[in-house]
Scaffold this active site. Structure first.
Site, short mmCIF file in Angstrom:
data_model
loop_
_atom_site.label_atom_id
_atom_site.label_comp_id
_atom_site.label_asym_id
_atom_site.label_seq_id
_atom_site.Cartn_x
_atom_site.Cartn_y
_atom_site.Cartn_z
N ARG A 153 1.18 22.70 9.93
CA ARG A 153 -0.25 22.96 9.90
C ARG A 153 -0.54 24.09 8.94
O ARG A 153 0.21 25.06 8.83
CB ARG A 153 -0.77 23.37 11.30
N GLU A 197 -8.17 23.36 2.66
CA GLU A 197 -7.82 22.16 1.93
C GLU A 197 -9.07 21.51 1.34
O GLU A 197 -10.05 21.31 2.07
CB GLU A 197 -7.07 21.18 2.84
N HIS A 227 -1.03 17.35 1.40
CA HIS A 227 -1.06 16.90 2.79
C HIS A 227 -0.60 15.44 2.91
O HIS A 227 -1.32 14.57 3.42
CB HIS A 227 -2.47 17.05 3.37
#
Length: 522
Positions: free
Chosen positions: A231, A260, A278
């Site tokens: 995370r 992000e 990601h």
């Protein structure tokens, strides 16, 4: 039929399964926050991935929401606390991408050890730099794993195959379990001082945010390399950038970031940094598994059934022994509430027999769900049943005993002078109501039931049957139970439809009838 709002790309197989179940699947991807607030009213289910932010405001707008499904593991983008307050179940797909994430971790581990992205970029730019990008082997190095859950264990297995020694930090893993995996459990300071490589596999909580920061690098082995495919935010990116620049950190590979996309991250452009956008769960297999899993969880939630991957339900996981009793437990709750005319201030629930050796908390939730059904404006679910009990000042007391006289398993609900007991019988595990207020009976629970307490003398049963028959109420099943004293009897009658109020009044006025209780479960 329920409306299922889908705001991000989900595998078609899962959505097709929801359509096959009769639900209206409304796909609206790329919604801005304001557009989501306009789209969510009237939706009974909301399916998302990592981009959609399910805030308290969204949950307030989605007054009809029963379930929010996250096709993946993390729930950073869902206000789980607000959902729980509103009785909205939150489900995820915790096993869908664990293999993909573990494999991506190994890819990042190898990339940071051998400078693969940098060497490729140089070659693509026309530079042959063999001497510049000298890497290190994984064999005989120490890997420190922070978070020894499903993904951490898979990474440990794969790293062991490369000849790495494994140490791990996880306060929730027993040392004996770690020894069985040939892993040494250590504190975070020891891990930092001994590991050549570190991989992170933790959830994002107030305790883990920034856990890898300046203090960690000050204590770390010089040249330590860091990999994070868990995370964003668990690494202090400014501290990591500083450690890369001064050599305390020999390399870092990140797939997730505090913000992000990471347009302002100080890591971008540093020569020792490897980054991916990601991609941990971005395999065809993981996408398909996540879509199929979350669709099934949403289908179960909309049907009011047991949902294995509900994250805001106490004791969400039920054993194979306990799970078959969920239905009869909910039925007992409804029957008890009908018999008692509500739920008394103290509710005693007892589990007897083999059940007593298992975690039965989910059965207690089922009983509460059945007892409170139809008593609030909001639907009662596994999520908000304890909250409903607390708001009404109801004390729920559970007891267990491994011994039972007549049954292998028995579930009993008692309080306010009333008692009902039920069990499962036969190879097909059919539900049975077997005890009502001290009277032994044997009748399947049903949606519509009439419980008549009467004098134990001839003619009463016939009069009750006549009243129902004259009113056109069909008797689907019936049993008569006597008390141990033998002075009174009790009829438990299943009817094909709800019994009108005037028929109940006629029954109460019949000679020999002491009381009539009606159970109508939707």
């Amino acid at each position: 039929m329920a409306r299922v709002l889908v705001t991000e790309k989900i595998a078609d197989g899962g959505l097709d399964a929801l359509r096959a179940a009769g639900h209206d699947v409304d796909v609206q991807t790329g919604l801005e926050p304001a557009q989501l607030l306009e789209a969510v009213p009237g939706a009974h289910a909301l399916i998302i991935r990592s981009s959609t932010q399910v805030t308290a405001e969204v949950l307030e707008a989605g007054r009809d929401l029963v379930v929010v499904g996250r096709a993946g593991i993390g729930l950073d983008n869902v206000d789980v606390e607000a959902a729980t307050r509103r009785g909205v179940m939150v489900v995820n797909a915790p096993q869908s991408n664990i293999l993909s994430t573990a494999e991506h971790t190994m890819a990042m581990l190898l990339s940071v050890a051998r400078h693969i992205p940098q060497a490729h970029a140089a070659l693509a730019d026309g530079r042959w730099e063999r001497s510049k990008w000298v890497g290190v082997e994984l064999a005989d190095k120490t890997l420190g794993i922070v978070g020894l859950g499903r993904i951490g264990k898979l990474v440990a297995q794969r790293a062991s195959a490369f000849g790495m020694r494994i140490v791990a930090h996880d306060p929730f893993v027993a040392p004996e379990r770690a020894r069985q995996l040939n892993i040494d459990l250590v504190d975070l300071d020891t891990l930092a001082a001994t590991a050549d490589f570190v991989t992170l596999h933790v959830v994002k909580t107030p305790e883990t945010i920034g856990m890898i920061g300046e203090d960690f690098f000050d204590r770390a082995r010089p040249g330590i390399r860091i990999v994070n495919v868990s995370r964003g935010g668990v690494i202090d990116e400014a501290a990591l950038a500083a450690a890369l620049e001064d050599g305390r950190c020999g390399g870092a590979a990140l797939d997730v970031y505090a913000e992000e996309p990471p347009t302002d991250s100080p890591l971008l452009g540093l020569p020792g940094f490897v980054g991916t956008p990601h991609l941990g769960a971005s395999t065809r297999e993981a996408q398909d598994k996540a879509g199929d899993t979350i669709a099934e969880q949403v289908r179960l939630a909309l049907a009011g059934e047991f949902v294995p991957f509900a994250v805001n339900v106490a004791a969400a996981e039920a054993s194979e022994t306990v799970r078959p009793f969920l239905g009869v437990a909910e039925q007992l709750g409804g029957i008890f509430a009908g018999l008692s005319g509500g739920v008394p201030p103290v509710l005693d629930i007892e589990y007897q027999g083999e059940l007593a050796g298992y975690d039965t908390r989910i059965l207690t939730l089922s009983i509460l769900k059945g007892a409170f059904a139809g008593t609030t404006e909001e639907p009662v679910s596994y999520v908000n049943a304890p909250q409903v009990a607390a708001e009404r000042g109801i004390e729920v007391r559970d007891t267990t005993t491994v011994t039972t006289r007549d049954w292998v398993n028995l579930v009993t609900v008692a309080g306010g002078g009333h008692t009902v007991s039920g069990t499962l019988v036969g190879l097909r595990a059919d539900p049975r109501l077997v005890l009502v207020d001290g009277h032994t009976v044997d009748v399947p629970p049903s949606a519509h039931m009439v419980i008549v307490r009467n004098d134990d003398r001839p003619g009463v049963i016939g009069r009750v049957g006549s009243v129902l028959g004259d009113a056109g109420v069909n008797i689907a099943d019936m049993d008569v139970g006597r008390s141990d004293e033998g002075s009174s009897a009790l009829m438990v009658i299943s009817t094909s439809q709800a019994v009108p109020g005037e028929v109940v009044a006629a029954l109460e006025a019949s000679d020999g009838v002491a009381s009539v209780a009606v159970v109508d479960r939707v």
